[in-house]
Scaffold this active site. Structure first.
Site, PDB file in Angstrom:
ATOM      1  N   TYR A 124       0.576  -1.083  -0.106  1.00 49.92           N
ATOM      2  CA  TYR A 124       0.261   0.231  -0.012  1.00 49.92           C
ATOM      3  C   TYR A 124       0.973   0.934   0.057  1.00 49.92           C
ATOM      4  O   TYR A 124       1.816   1.281   0.762  1.00 49.92           O
ATOM      5  CB  TYR A 124      -1.244  -0.472   1.389  1.00 49.92           C
ATOM      6  CG  TYR A 124      -1.675  -1.319   1.194  1.00 49.92           C
ATOM      7  CD1 TYR A 124      -1.931  -1.865   0.325  1.00 49.92           C
ATOM      8  CD2 TYR A 124      -3.201  -1.098   2.639  1.00 49.92           C
ATOM      9  CE1 TYR A 124      -3.088  -2.512  -0.337  1.00 49.92           C
ATOM     10  CE2 TYR A 124      -4.319  -1.823   2.479  1.00 49.92           C
ATOM     11  CZ  TYR A 124      -4.224  -2.885   1.366  1.00 49.92           C
ATOM     12  OH  TYR A 124      -5.447  -4.037   0.884  1.00 49.92           O
ATOM     13  N   GLY A 125       0.132   1.996  -0.773  1.00 53.26           N
ATOM     14  CA  GLY A 125       0.861   3.864  -0.821  1.00 53.26           C
ATOM     15  C   GLY A 125       2.306   3.513  -1.491  1.00 53.26           C
ATOM     16  O   GLY A 125       2.884   4.123  -0.852  1.00 53.26           O
TER      17      GLY A 125
END
Length: 135
Positions: free
Chosen positions: A54-55
């Protein structure tokens, strides 16, 4: 919302998990994220869902930086994270193709990175991010 889901006799999670797929897009400071997490907990949601990817591999670290501001909060929440997808990223210049990796060494390395990113010595649940196609 006080209802909980018992997964084993010794482990339960909140009925709803709060996902952090796009945490890096929320534009929250560590202090604001901590405040937001506390507001979520007040609603009875104590399970927080993450993944190593994520990210662009930054989301767990961002959440961990907020947890550093209130270390006692860790005992009030369940951290769920996932691994198994290897994305193309500047952080891994040796990767030439997106792929899945469910090998022992990758999983152990992912967990060690997650623990470091979250500033904790345990995650409550580890999931494979996608079904393993060859198992």
């Amino acid at each position: 919302m006080k209802e909980r889901v018992n997964l084993t006799k010794d482990f339960e999670i909140s009925r709803i998990a709060h996902g952090h797929w796009r945490l890096n897009e929320w534009g929250l400071s560590n202090k604001d994220l901590l405040k937001f997490v506390n507001q979520i907990i007040e609603l009875g949601i104590t399970t927080f869902e993450h993944a190593d990817i994520y990210g662009d591999y930054n989301g767990e670290r961002m959440f961990g930086n907020a947890l550093k501001l209130d270390p006692a909060l860790r005992k009030k929440i369940e951290l769920v994270t996932k691994c198994g997808i290897n994305l193309l990223s500047d952080k891994f210049p040796e990767r030439k193709i997106k792929h899945y990796n469910f090998g022992y060494n990758h999983i152990v390395s992912s967990v060690e990175n997650s623990l470091k990113n979250f500033n904790t010595d345990y995650v409550d649940m580890l999931l494979l991010h996608r079904p393993a196609p060859f198992f």
